[in-house]
Design a protein around this motif. Structure first.
Motif, PDB file in Angstrom:
ATOM      1  N   GLY A 175       0.800  -1.227   0.000  1.00 27.16           N
ATOM      2  CA  GLY A 175       0.000   0.000   0.000  1.00 27.16           C
ATOM      3  C   GLY A 175       0.830   1.274   0.000  1.00 27.16           C
ATOM      4  O   GLY A 175       0.331   2.310  -0.389  1.00 27.16           O
ATOM      5  N   ALA A 176       2.097   1.213   0.424  1.00 20.24           N
ATOM      6  CA  ALA A 176       2.907   2.448   0.479  1.00 20.24           C
ATOM      7  C   ALA A 176       3.423   2.797  -0.918  1.00 20.24           C
ATOM      8  O   ALA A 176       3.573   1.920  -1.758  1.00 20.24           O
ATOM      9  CB  ALA A 176       4.072   2.242   1.426  1.00 20.24           C
ATOM     10  N   PRO A 177       3.689   4.094  -1.170  1.00 24.50           N
ATOM     11  CA  PRO A 177       4.182   4.455  -2.496  1.00 24.50           C
ATOM     12  C   PRO A 177       5.571   3.855  -2.762  1.00 24.50           C
ATOM     13  O   PRO A 177       6.351   3.649  -1.846  1.00 24.50           O
ATOM     14  CB  PRO A 177       4.283   5.987  -2.467  1.00 24.50           C
ATOM     15  N   VAL A 178       5.830   3.577  -4.032  1.00 24.41           N
ATOM     16  CA  VAL A 178       7.126   3.040  -4.462  1.00 24.41           C
ATOM     17  C   VAL A 178       7.945   4.174  -5.057  1.00 24.41           C
ATOM     18  O   VAL A 178       7.415   5.010  -5.782  1.00 24.41           O
ATOM     19  CB  VAL A 178       6.903   1.942  -5.522  1.00 24.41           C
ATOM     20  N   ARG A 179       9.246   4.190  -4.748  1.00 25.91           N
ATOM     21  CA  ARG A 179      10.122   5.214  -5.328  1.00 25.91           C
ATOM     22  C   ARG A 179      11.184   4.566  -6.189  1.00 25.91           C
ATOM     23  O   ARG A 179      11.732   3.534  -5.821  1.00 25.91           O
ATOM     24  CB  ARG A 179      10.860   5.965  -4.230  1.00 25.91           C
ATOM     25  N   VAL A 180      11.492   5.205  -7.297  1.00 28.86           N
ATOM     26  CA  VAL A 180      12.566   4.724  -8.166  1.00 28.86           C
ATOM     27  C   VAL A 180      13.420   5.922  -8.548  1.00 28.86           C
ATOM     28  O   VAL A 180      12.905   7.008  -8.821  1.00 28.86           O
ATOM     29  CB  VAL A 180      12.007   4.060  -9.443  1.00 28.86           C
ATOM     30  N   LEU A 181      14.743   5.705  -8.542  1.00 29.47           N
ATOM     31  CA  LEU A 181      15.676   6.810  -8.763  1.00 29.47           C
ATOM     32  C   LEU A 181      16.519   6.576 -10.002  1.00 29.47           C
ATOM     33  O   LEU A 181      16.930   5.448 -10.267  1.00 29.47           O
ATOM     34  CB  LEU A 181      16.612   6.898  -7.556  1.00 29.47           C
ATOM     35  N   GLU A 218      31.467  17.571 -13.920  1.00 26.69           N
ATOM     36  CA  GLU A 218      30.150  17.061 -14.297  1.00 26.69           C
ATOM     37  C   GLU A 218      29.075  17.582 -13.343  1.00 26.69           C
ATOM     38  O   GLU A 218      29.363  17.928 -12.206  1.00 26.69           O
ATOM     39  CB  GLU A 218      30.132  15.524 -14.201  1.00 26.69           C
ATOM     40  N   ASN A 219      27.845  17.615 -13.839  1.00 28.35           N
ATOM     41  CA  ASN A 219      26.706  17.817 -12.958  1.00 28.35           C
ATOM     42  C   ASN A 219      25.728  16.681 -13.178  1.00 28.35           C
ATOM     43  O   ASN A 219      25.603  16.169 -14.291  1.00 28.35           O
ATOM     44  CB  ASN A 219      26.038  19.165 -13.231  1.00 28.35           C
ATOM     45  N   HIS A 220      25.095  16.270 -12.102  1.00 29.14           N
ATOM     46  CA  HIS A 220      24.179  15.138 -12.187  1.00 29.14           C
ATOM     47  C   HIS A 220      22.767  15.568 -11.832  1.00 29.14           C
ATOM     48  O   HIS A 220      22.560  16.312 -10.877  1.00 29.14           O
ATOM     49  CB  HIS A 220      24.643  14.020 -11.247  1.00 29.14           C
ATOM     50  N   LEU A 221      21.827  15.097 -12.652  1.00 27.99           N
ATOM     51  CA  LEU A 221      20.407  15.351 -12.427  1.00 27.99           C
ATOM     52  C   LEU A 221      19.807  14.110 -11.782  1.00 27.99           C
ATOM     53  O   LEU A 221      19.941  13.002 -12.309  1.00 27.99           O
ATOM     54  CB  LEU A 221      19.740  15.621 -13.789  1.00 27.99           C
ATOM     55  N   LYS A 222      19.173  14.287 -10.624  1.00 27.02           N
ATOM     56  CA  LYS A 222      18.560  13.158  -9.928  1.00 27.02           C
ATOM     57  C   LYS A 222      17.062  13.156 -10.220  1.00 27.02           C
ATOM     58  O   LYS A 222      16.370  14.113  -9.874  1.00 27.02           O
ATOM     59  CB  LYS A 222      18.729  13.302  -8.406  1.00 27.02           C
ATOM     60  N   LEU A 223      16.576  12.095 -10.829  1.00 22.57           N
ATOM     61  CA  LEU A 223      15.143  11.957 -11.089  1.00 22.57           C
ATOM     62  C   LEU A 223      14.597  10.926 -10.110  1.00 22.57           C
ATOM     63  O   LEU A 223      14.990   9.761 -10.156  1.00 22.57           O
ATOM     64  CB  LEU A 223      14.910  11.474 -12.523  1.00 22.57           C
ATOM     65  N   LEU A 224      13.718  11.351  -9.213  1.00 20.22           N
ATOM     66  CA  LEU A 224      13.141  10.438  -8.227  1.00 20.22           C
ATOM     67  C   LEU A 224      11.641  10.379  -8.470  1.00 20.22           C
ATOM     68  O   LEU A 224      10.935  11.379  -8.317  1.00 20.22           O
ATOM     69  CB  LEU A 224      13.439  10.940  -6.810  1.00 20.22           C
ATOM     70  N   ALA A 225      11.157   9.179  -8.898  1.00 26.65           N
ATOM     71  CA  ALA A 225       9.732   9.010  -9.186  1.00 26.65           C
ATOM     72  C   ALA A 225       9.061   8.298  -8.022  1.00 26.65           C
ATOM     73  O   ALA A 225       9.616   7.375  -7.446  1.00 26.65           O
ATOM     74  CB  ALA A 225       9.551   8.189 -10.467  1.00 26.65           C
ATOM     75  N   GLU A 226       7.860   8.736  -7.681  1.00 27.46           N
ATOM     76  CA  GLU A 226       7.096   8.108  -6.608  1.00 27.46           C
ATOM     77  C   GLU A 226       5.687   7.830  -7.112  1.00 27.46           C
ATOM     78  O   GLU A 226       5.058   8.724  -7.684  1.00 27.46           O
ATOM     79  CB  GLU A 226       7.068   9.044  -5.395  1.00 27.46           C
ATOM     80  N   ALA A 227       5.226   6.596  -6.928  1.00 32.22           N
ATOM     81  CA  ALA A 227       3.898   6.225  -7.420  1.00 32.22           C
ATOM     82  C   ALA A 227       3.362   5.072  -6.579  1.00 32.22           C
ATOM     83  O   ALA A 227       4.116   4.438  -5.843  1.00 32.22           O
ATOM     84  CB  ALA A 227       3.981   5.829  -8.896  1.00 32.22           C
ATOM     85  N   PRO A 228       2.062   4.784  -6.695  1.00 37.91           N
ATOM     86  CA  PRO A 228       1.491   3.696  -5.885  1.00 37.91           C
ATOM     87  C   PRO A 228       2.100   2.327  -6.191  1.00 37.91           C
ATOM     88  O   PRO A 228       2.183   1.479  -5.314  1.00 37.91           O
ATOM     89  CB  PRO A 228      -0.001   3.712  -6.260  1.00 37.91           C
ATOM     90  N   THR A 229       2.504   2.090  -7.445  1.00 42.78           N
ATOM     91  CA  THR A 229       3.099   0.788  -7.778  1.00 42.78           C
ATOM     92  C   THR A 229       4.439   1.016  -8.467  1.00 42.78           C
ATOM     93  O   THR A 229       4.717   2.095  -9.000  1.00 42.78           O
ATOM     94  CB  THR A 229       2.215  -0.007  -8.758  1.00 42.78           C
ATOM     95  N   ARG A 230       5.238  -0.060  -8.473  1.00 45.24           N
ATOM     96  CA  ARG A 230       6.543   0.030  -9.124  1.00 45.24           C
ATOM     97  C   ARG A 230       6.388   0.298 -10.616  1.00 45.24           C
ATOM     98  O   ARG A 230       7.151   1.074 -11.190  1.00 45.24           O
ATOM     99  CB  ARG A 230       7.306  -1.275  -8.876  1.00 45.24           C
ATOM    100  N   ALA A 231       5.371  -0.346 -11.218  1.00 47.57           N
ATOM    101  CA  ALA A 231       5.164  -0.166 -12.657  1.00 47.57           C
ATOM    102  C   ALA A 231       4.854   1.295 -12.975  1.00 47.57           C
ATOM    103  O   ALA A 231       5.395   1.870 -13.923  1.00 47.57           O
ATOM    104  CB  ALA A 231       4.034  -1.069 -13.141  1.00 47.57           C
ATOM    105  N   ALA A 236       6.492   6.642 -14.930  1.00 42.97           N
ATOM    106  CA  ALA A 236       6.658   8.085 -14.714  1.00 42.97           C
ATOM    107  C   ALA A 236       8.117   8.481 -14.894  1.00 42.97           C
ATOM    108  O   ALA A 236       8.437   9.515 -15.486  1.00 42.97           O
ATOM    109  CB  ALA A 236       6.167   8.451 -13.310  1.00 42.97           C
ATOM    110  N   LEU A 237       9.018   7.606 -14.409  1.00 47.02           N
ATOM    111  CA  LEU A 237      10.451   7.884 -14.530  1.00 47.02           C
ATOM    112  C   LEU A 237      10.879   7.876 -15.993  1.00 47.02           C
ATOM    113  O   LEU A 237      11.611   8.764 -16.446  1.00 47.02           O
ATOM    114  CB  LEU A 237      11.239   6.830 -13.744  1.00 47.02           C
ATOM    115  N   ALA A 238      10.394   6.883 -16.744  1.00 45.40           N
ATOM    116  CA  ALA A 238      10.775   6.776 -18.161  1.00 45.40           C
ATOM    117  C   ALA A 238      10.295   8.000 -18.935  1.00 45.40           C
ATOM    118  O   ALA A 238      11.030   8.542 -19.782  1.00 45.40           O
ATOM    119  CB  ALA A 238      10.194   5.496 -18.760  1.00 45.40           C
ATOM    120  N   ALA A 239       9.080   8.469 -18.641  1.00 45.91           N
ATOM    121  CA  ALA A 239       8.547   9.641 -19.344  1.00 45.91           C
ATOM    122  C   ALA A 239       9.366  10.885 -19.014  1.00 45.91           C
ATOM    123  O   ALA A 239       9.699  11.680 -19.902  1.00 45.91           O
ATOM    124  CB  ALA A 239       7.080   9.848 -18.964  1.00 45.91           C
ATOM    125  N   ALA A 240       9.720  11.030 -17.737  1.00 44.89           N
ATOM    126  CA  ALA A 240      10.502  12.202 -17.339  1.00 44.89           C
ATOM    127  C   ALA A 240      11.911  12.130 -17.921  1.00 44.89           C
ATOM    128  O   ALA A 240      12.472  13.137 -18.360  1.00 44.89           O
ATOM    129  CB  ALA A 240      10.566  12.281 -15.816  1.00 44.89           C
TER     130      ALA A 240
END
Lengths: 416, 416
Positions: A175-181, A218-231, A236-240
């Protein structure tokens, strides 16, 4: 789910050792649960500091990983502190004691009185035996907070966190949100410009948090996606990532563990073409960065470190007259180095660097910090001048980076 | 004096990066003041967590070093949190602003609105300009506690802590005994043997503490002298150093900031002779280490990176038959590389390395980790075989180190 870590050990506060355990736990936790550690505390082997840290964490956390201080010696205080902080006594765990005796017997070692301390746990705690050592994993519940106590020995720490702690945390999360970086790595854009370019994307990607860190140059951009499921988080991460890469263009050279040297090699590997180097001021640094990458030999023929003018003549066939007229740090010399070493080796691509790294040297026109990088390849030759302020170490590091980046950009732009 | 550290940054909690800054600060603080950090906290780029950590530290510490979160981007929150926690506003520092504008102008970059954030400091704070970057060191007094805010970029962090933070902390300790530290750098002696060799010296030098640090493949002996005055501390240190060097002999290659590459160059500089390199598995790393040293061009002619067999033939005149019969990783090939590149360049000394760095490669006789290093000089030629267990990075680092050490020992032993 709020998770914190507490590491104990004097050696972690005196510059002798750094805490490398936490990093693997954090990465594993993020990968398997999408959770991040909220805070990480290091305290010495000091009774009052350990108890204070345990109490503060108990008041605000759902789970706490505590490492270190479970050994047999007098400065191993963690189990006793855990008992005191919870207001219970230390009791002997029969399973832990049997495990300890069996381990010692298997090694033909006598069990000394202080070894027996490793079988003592706070009353009411759960014990998980540790196949890698004699101190068990101790799981203690205090109100709404679960404490996991693990030894600090890396092998034991890794086994217990991977097989017991992280899976138990993951099990709580339905039930908790999933995060992917994901990390996108960028060159040629200052951190502030990177931030400014990303700002318009934020409203389009409400599930994403955009973060930044700088690893000069170098500079690094961190994209952190959070959603109800991993999928959903991955989508969301792929689109961003797609939008971010479109905005960044060739400024973005790779993601996550990829290095600039690896990206440059990959461009040539795809073309099935080889590379040869001619380095002056970097003195082998470009070669060292390229050969850090496993499999570099599929692309790299080799290179020459043309530190003196005589070396430029010997290996890159740069005439001494060219050096004396144009200067060793010049557009003409950089191109001649690249062309000469390419000709001598018969390899498709060549890369050269020449500059004044300091602290001495330099001329009125070309002061310390002036660097030329050149690339010659099939149907293409380019040279760039850079100026890098700073000390010798910085000039050389930035020069090597600029050389690798010119190679990457040039090879990417050439029809294959 | 109770000192704590707070590091901020999401990336320090997600397994992407570990905090390597704190270790150098802790070591420096201990060396120069004898003080240890009492607690070290890492929090993410989360406003409430940063403020909570600042408030907790203010309540119990005399000094706090806070790093990270001083960049120009929206996730850089530290200065604002410091102001809020202290109940003051953020104000623009004219010196910091002027410094920032000058840095950008020198690089030909536009100052964007978010860059200006780096000139904002809590009202009443002291500003120390940072020659390595645009964010200054901010010093804020809250009651009895002094906060030092430094950027997390390692280069800036190191400069500001070494030159400003630690000296200010040391200055608070007036009346305390003076401590002076010297590091003697040692190769070829395990830490336990080094310890055993020093033990007899301890009773002879009561003002000295003998400590050890391992920096594989080097070990360092820390001589810490403590006395009522600086002159007495220096005299005690000099006497102990003399005795220690006599015991260590050629195992000791230098002191303090001296590198093994610098020591090797110095041997040849004294002889007024030059060096040429032939590197295979290290791929330029030996050259990069030598040319880190200012003035390397007085000694180093240049070198070749003979990564492929064809490169060994082209630049070091190693016959392909020798490579196919003896193997590219062999005594014969290492010697042929050194002799060939010496012959071609006409330089007095040559140094070569060839080995299997992995992860792939290696043979039944010469597995991954096998490395040959060779030196050819006036009237001398030597070759050594080493075996270094570990990953690619470790094999290459140890191989480069072994090559430089063979050169140093060989040149020292030759009559000048």
């Amino acid at each position: 789910v709020r998770i914190e870590t507490i590491c104990t050990g004097d050696e972690l506060l005196t510059g002798l050792t750094s805490d490398t355990n936490s990093r693997t736990f954090q990465a594993l936790l993020l990968d398997l649960t999408g959770l991040t550690v909220r805070r990480s505390v290091v305290v010495g082997d000091v009774r009052e500091d350990i108890i204070e840290a345990l109490d503060a964490a108990a008041a605000r956390c759902d789970a706490v990983l505590v490492s270190g201080g479970l050994g047999p010696t007098s400065d191993d205080l963690t189990a006793a502190c855990a008992a005191d902080a919870a207001g219970v006594e230390l009791v002997e765990s029969p399973e832990a004691l049997a495990h300890l005796r069996a381990r010692f017997a298997a090694r033909g070692l006598a069990v000394t009185p202080n070894n027996l301390r490793q079988a003592l746990v706070p009353r009411g705690a759960e014990v998980v035996l540790n196949p890698e050592g004699s101190a068990p994993l101790i799981i203690q519940q205090r109100g709404g907070c679960t404490f996991f106590f693990v030894p600090g020995v890396p092998r034991e720490y890794h086994h217990l966190t991977q097989h017991h702690v992280v899976p138990r945390l993951a099990a709580r999360l339905h039930g908790a949100p999933v995060r992917v970086l994901k990390l996108l790595k960028v060159v040629g854009l200052p951190e502030s410009h990177l931030d400014a370019r990303m700002t318009p994307l934020a409203s389009k990607h409400p599930r994403l948090t955009f973060g930044y860190r700088t690893h000069p140059p170098e500079n690094h951009l961190k994209l952190l996606a959070e959603a109800p499921t991993r999928a959903e988080a991955l989508a969301a991460l792929a689109a961003a990532e797609l939008d971010a890469r479109a905005v960044l263009g060739s400024h973005c050279f790779g993601a996550d563990e990829e290095s600039l040297a690896g990206a440059a090699l990959q461009c040539l590997r795809q073309r099935q073409e080889r590379l040869v180097l001619a380095e002056s001021c970097t003195g082998g640094l470009v070669g060292a960065l390229l050969t850090e990458v496993p499999g570099a030999s599929e692309v790299l023929f080799g290179g020459v470190i043309t530190y003196l003018d005589a070396a430029k003549l010997l290996w890159a066939e740069v005439p001494l007259e060219l050096v004396s007229s144009a200067g060793a740090v010049s557009r003409a010399c950089a191109l001649a180095m690249a062309a000469g070493v390419r000709e001598a080796s018969g390899v498709a691509w060549s890369l050269s660097v020449t500059g004044f790294a300091g602290p001495d040297g330099g001329t009125a026109d070309e002061p310390v910090g002036a660097v030329y990088v050149a690339v010659v390849g099939p149907g293409v030759q380019v040279v760039e001048r850079h100026f890098f302020p700073g000390d010798r170490e910085r000039v050389r590091r930035f020069a090597a980076h600029a050389a690798l980046d010119l190679l990457r950009r040039t090879a990417q732009a050439q029809p294959g």
